[in-house]
Design a protein around this motif. Structure first.
Motif, PDB file in Angstrom:
ATOM      1  N   GLU A 144      33.504   8.512  28.832  1.00  0.00           N
ATOM      2  CA  GLU A 144      34.826   9.033  28.492  1.00  0.00           C
ATOM      3  C   GLU A 144      35.148  10.295  29.287  1.00  0.00           C
ATOM      4  OE1 GLU A 144      35.100   9.631  24.234  1.00  0.00           O
ATOM      5  OE2 GLU A 144      33.629   8.045  23.987  1.00  0.00           O
ATOM      6  N   GLU A 145      36.385  10.700  29.196  1.00  0.00           N
ATOM      7  CA  GLU A 145      36.816  11.924  29.836  1.00  0.00           C
ATOM      8  C   GLU A 145      36.020  13.076  29.236  1.00  0.00           C
ATOM      9  OE1 GLU A 145      40.996  14.218  30.724  1.00  0.00           O
ATOM     10  OE2 GLU A 145      40.946  12.500  29.385  1.00  0.00           O
ATOM     11  N   GLU A 146      35.650  14.010  30.090  1.00  0.00           N
ATOM     12  CA  GLU A 146      34.792  15.069  29.601  1.00  0.00           C
ATOM     13  C   GLU A 146      35.509  15.934  28.566  1.00  0.00           C
ATOM     14  OE1 GLU A 146      31.517  18.085  31.421  1.00  0.00           O
ATOM     15  OE2 GLU A 146      33.046  17.254  32.727  1.00  0.00           O
ATOM     16  N   GLU A 147      34.787  16.295  27.530  1.00  0.00           N
ATOM     17  CA  GLU A 147      35.430  17.084  26.483  1.00  0.00           C
ATOM     18  C   GLU A 147      35.472  18.550  26.867  1.00  0.00           C
ATOM     19  OE1 GLU A 147      31.834  17.966  23.378  1.00  0.00           O
ATOM     20  OE2 GLU A 147      32.763  15.995  23.306  1.00  0.00           O
ATOM     21  N   ASN A 148      36.518  19.210  26.422  1.00  0.00           N
ATOM     22  CA  ASN A 148      36.644  20.639  26.633  1.00  0.00           C
ATOM     23  C   ASN A 148      37.580  21.200  25.569  1.00  0.00           C
ATOM     24  OD1 ASN A 148      36.959  23.209  27.436  1.00  0.00           O
ATOM     25  ND2 ASN A 148      37.597  22.747  29.528  1.00  0.00           N
ATOM     26  N   ALA A 149      36.990  21.916  24.620  1.00  0.00           N
ATOM     27  CA  ALA A 149      37.774  22.410  23.493  1.00  0.00           C
ATOM     28  C   ALA A 149      38.836  23.406  23.942  1.00  0.00           C
ATOM     29  CB  ALA A 149      36.856  23.049  22.464  1.00  0.00           C
ATOM     30  N   ALA A 150      38.588  24.070  25.085  1.00  0.00           N
ATOM     31  CA  ALA A 150      39.546  25.061  25.555  1.00  0.00           C
ATOM     32  C   ALA A 150      40.869  24.408  25.936  1.00  0.00           C
ATOM     33  CB  ALA A 150      38.968  25.818  26.744  1.00  0.00           C
ATOM     34  N   GLU A 151      40.815  23.137  26.327  1.00  0.00           N
ATOM     35  CA  GLU A 151      42.049  22.421  26.657  1.00  0.00           C
ATOM     36  C   GLU A 151      42.376  21.400  25.574  1.00  0.00           C
ATOM     37  OE1 GLU A 151      41.385  20.723  30.497  1.00  0.00           O
ATOM     38  OE2 GLU A 151      40.528  22.599  31.213  1.00  0.00           O
ATOM     39  N   LEU A 152      41.760  21.570  24.438  1.00  0.00           N
ATOM     40  CA  LEU A 152      41.956  20.654  23.302  1.00  0.00           C
ATOM     41  C   LEU A 152      41.541  19.226  23.603  1.00  0.00           C
ATOM     42  CD1 LEU A 152      45.245  21.634  21.445  1.00  0.00           C
ATOM     43  CD2 LEU A 152      42.900  21.956  20.719  1.00  0.00           C
ATOM     44  N   LYS A 153      40.614  19.042  24.543  1.00  0.00           N
ATOM     45  CA  LYS A 153      40.103  17.695  24.789  1.00  0.00           C
ATOM     46  C   LYS A 153      38.909  17.465  23.880  1.00  0.00           C
ATOM     47  CE  LYS A 153      41.343  17.322  29.635  1.00  0.00           C
ATOM     48  NZ  LYS A 153      40.771  17.759  30.912  1.00  0.00           N
ATOM     49  N   GLY A 190      25.711  11.456  17.789  1.00  0.00           N
ATOM     50  CA  GLY A 190      26.353  12.104  18.912  1.00  0.00           C
ATOM     51  C   GLY A 190      27.862  12.086  18.802  1.00  0.00           C
ATOM     52  N   ARG A 191      28.377  11.036  18.214  1.00  0.00           N
ATOM     53  CA  ARG A 191      29.819  10.873  18.171  1.00  0.00           C
ATOM     54  C   ARG A 191      30.471  11.748  17.097  1.00  0.00           C
ATOM     55  NH1 ARG A 191      32.663   5.267  17.202  1.00  0.00           N
ATOM     56  NH2 ARG A 191      34.812   5.990  17.158  1.00  0.00           N
ATOM     57  N   HIS A 192      29.898  11.745  15.897  1.00  0.00           N
ATOM     58  CA  HIS A 192      30.549  12.457  14.796  1.00  0.00           C
ATOM     59  C   HIS A 192      29.880  13.762  14.425  1.00  0.00           C
ATOM     60  CE1 HIS A 192      31.880   8.197  14.046  1.00  0.00           C
ATOM     61  NE2 HIS A 192      33.006   8.852  14.200  1.00  0.00           N
ATOM     62  N   GLY A 193      28.730  14.027  14.981  1.00  0.00           N
ATOM     63  CA  GLY A 193      28.045  15.268  14.664  1.00  0.00           C
ATOM     64  C   GLY A 193      27.232  15.153  13.393  1.00  0.00           C
ATOM     65  N   GLY A 229      38.743  14.545  21.953  1.00  0.00           N
ATOM     66  CA  GLY A 229      38.737  13.140  21.548  1.00  0.00           C
ATOM     67  C   GLY A 229      39.807  12.865  20.502  1.00  0.00           C
ATOM     68  N   GLU A 230      40.417  11.709  20.646  1.00  0.00           N
ATOM     69  CA  GLU A 230      41.514  11.286  19.770  1.00  0.00           C
ATOM     70  C   GLU A 230      41.151  11.428  18.288  1.00  0.00           C
ATOM     71  OE1 GLU A 230      45.363   9.177  19.661  1.00  0.00           O
ATOM     72  OE2 GLU A 230      44.319  10.554  20.968  1.00  0.00           O
ATOM     73  N   GLU A 231      39.948  10.958  17.999  1.00  0.00           N
ATOM     74  CA  GLU A 231      39.513  10.875  16.603  1.00  0.00           C
ATOM     75  C   GLU A 231      39.499  12.250  15.925  1.00  0.00           C
ATOM     76  OE1 GLU A 231      35.789   8.586  14.495  1.00  0.00           O
ATOM     77  OE2 GLU A 231      35.779   9.000  16.625  1.00  0.00           O
ATOM     78  N   PHE A 232      38.974  13.244  16.657  1.00  0.00           N
ATOM     79  CA  PHE A 232      38.857  14.571  16.066  1.00  0.00           C
ATOM     80  C   PHE A 232      40.163  15.353  16.168  1.00  0.00           C
ATOM     81  CE2 PHE A 232      34.320  13.757  16.593  1.00  0.00           C
ATOM     82  CZ  PHE A 232      33.885  14.144  15.339  1.00  0.00           C
ATOM     83  N   LEU A 233      40.980  15.000  17.149  1.00  0.00           N
ATOM     84  CA  LEU A 233      42.259  15.685  17.308  1.00  0.00           C
ATOM     85  C   LEU A 233      43.148  15.383  16.100  1.00  0.00           C
ATOM     86  CD1 LEU A 233      43.249  17.580  19.413  1.00  0.00           C
ATOM     87  CD2 LEU A 233      44.306  15.690  20.619  1.00  0.00           C
ATOM     88  N   LYS A 234      43.071  14.150  15.620  1.00  0.00           N
ATOM     89  CA  LYS A 234      43.903  13.759  14.480  1.00  0.00           C
ATOM     90  C   LYS A 234      43.265  14.167  13.158  1.00  0.00           C
ATOM     91  CE  LYS A 234      45.380   9.481  16.348  1.00  0.00           C
ATOM     92  NZ  LYS A 234      45.000   8.114  16.047  1.00  0.00           N
ATOM     93  N   ALA A 235      41.958  14.383  13.170  1.00  0.00           N
ATOM     94  CA  ALA A 235      41.259  14.681  11.923  1.00  0.00           C
ATOM     95  C   ALA A 235      41.624  16.070  11.424  1.00  0.00           C
ATOM     96  CB  ALA A 235      39.758  14.601  12.146  1.00  0.00           C
ATOM     97  N   LYS A 236      41.340  16.279  10.162  1.00  0.00           N
ATOM     98  CA  LYS A 236      41.598  17.593   9.588  1.00  0.00           C
ATOM     99  C   LYS A 236      40.423  18.516   9.903  1.00  0.00           C
ATOM    100  CE  LYS A 236      42.570  19.572   5.041  1.00  0.00           C
ATOM    101  NZ  LYS A 236      43.803  20.314   5.197  1.00  0.00           N
ATOM    102  N   CYS A 237      40.736  19.646  10.538  1.00  0.00           N
ATOM    103  CA  CYS A 237      39.698  20.643  10.790  1.00  0.00           C
ATOM    104  C   CYS A 237      39.560  21.516   9.561  1.00  0.00           C
ATOM    105  CB  CYS A 237      40.106  21.578  11.916  1.00  0.00           C
ATOM    106  SG  CYS A 237      39.960  20.879  13.528  1.00  0.00           S
TER     107      CYS A 237
END
Lengths: 177, 143
Positions: free
Chosen positions: B4-13, A40-43, B15-23
């Motif tokens: 945790e705070e609800e995620e919403n990609a439209a507001e770039l929420k 769930g966390r990393h997909g 999660g810290e981990e994925f925000l810093k990760a390389k897309c």
């Protein structure tokens, strides 16, 4: 969305593998254990692209197994709420339709399909506008927005919508022929 | 999701981990997976079942091949270079690269977070977005 991230995992190795090929053994076990799994966390872990670091092994008392902390880089697919992506329709019924974006399944309920599209049953069930100009059927490519995710132990399932600006069909297989 | 705070990609929420990760854009994933697939094919012996790729891998490969906007690795590099000049977050960059919107209206509808953060502000906002999209379509044209 696909991401390239670094993950860590504690690998247990049986003593029979200790020897000059220990590292190779560890890496192939890692690939076998991790690739194709989903959390769930990393997909979904799609592919391991490299091993960054293998830490010092620790012998577990009583069993002889050794635990190695392994840091590895991998490509993951993680859908997010609010994300817009393209997907292929896999099944259409009167409740809505299912689409697939890589490893993830997305359901779009008929409430989240524009009101002017009606369900048509038959050999190839589909949703069609009244003038017949737009059609959603199996193998159609649609652009949708994810509005909800449900996380299972081994799968992520998404709910999507095409009832918004700039969403909907991008190509339908009927038109291409 | 958990507490945790609800995620919403439209507001770039996301999660810290994925925000810093390389897309990765679909076209980049296609290059990586195709390369890896070739490697596996070369090393595998037919009798060895462990060399088979997972279903997740196979589905992802099919998906990114189908939805890659750019096929040529040089073009893919150029897209990333061009978009990164506009101070986009990784997630925004990849969404734009994947969906290739035609107009600034479409771009801001698909990536609402473009409007925040002060990168595209004032009267020149739409023009600037338009220019960015134009740069993108040029790469596609000359691919």
């Amino acid at each position: 969305m696909f991401f390239h991230i670094v993950l860590e995992r504690n690998m247990q190795l049986h003593p029979r593998h200790f020897g000059p090929h220990l590292r190779d053994k560890l890496v192939s076990k890692l690939i076998k254990d991790v690739e194709g799994t989903c959390s769930g966390r990393h997909g979904f872990v799609v592919a391991i692209t490299g091993v960054e670091d293998i830490g010092k092994g620790l012998i577990r008392e009583g069993t002889g197994y050794v635990t190695f902390p392994v840091k590895y880089q991998c490509v993951v697919f993680r859908p997010f709420k609010g994300e817009i992506l393209e997907a292929v329709v896999t099944m259409v019924n009167k409740m809505g339709f299912f689409a697939e974006a890589g490893p993830v399944q997305i359901f779009v309920s008929n409430h989240l399909i524009p009101d002017d599209m009606e369900f048509q049953s038959g050999d190839v069930p589909n949703y069609t506008t009244s003038d017949g100009s737009v059609k959603i059927q199996k193998e159609s490519e649609v652009r949708l927005k994810i509005i909800g995710t449900r996380v299972d132990a081994t799968e992520i399932f998404c709910i999507g919508t095409i009832k918004d600006d700039f969403l909907g069909v991008i190509s339908d297989p009927g038109a291409a022929v | 999701m958990s507490g945790e705070e609800e995620e919403n990609a439209a507001e770039l929420k996301i999660g810290e981990e994925f925000l810093k990760a390389k897309c990765l854009m679909n076209c980049e994933v296609a290059i990586i997976l195709e390369h890896k697939y070739e490697q596996i094919q070369q090393h595998s012996s037919e009798s060895d079942p462990s060399s088979q790729v997972s279903q997740v891998f196979e589905k992802s490969l099919q998906y990114v091949k189908r939805f890659s906007r750019y096929k040529n690795p040089d073009a893919v590099r150029q897209v990333r270079e061009t978009l990164s000049r506009y101070g986009l977050a990784e997630f925004e960059l990849c969404t734009l690269g994947n969906l290739c919107p035609d107009t600034s209206g479409e771009a801001t509808a698909l990536v609402p977070s473009l409007k925040s953060g002060g990168r595209f502000v004032g009267d020149a906002r739409d023009e600037k977005i338009e220019k960015m999209l134009n740069d993108l379509s040029l790469i596609k044209k000359f691919e």
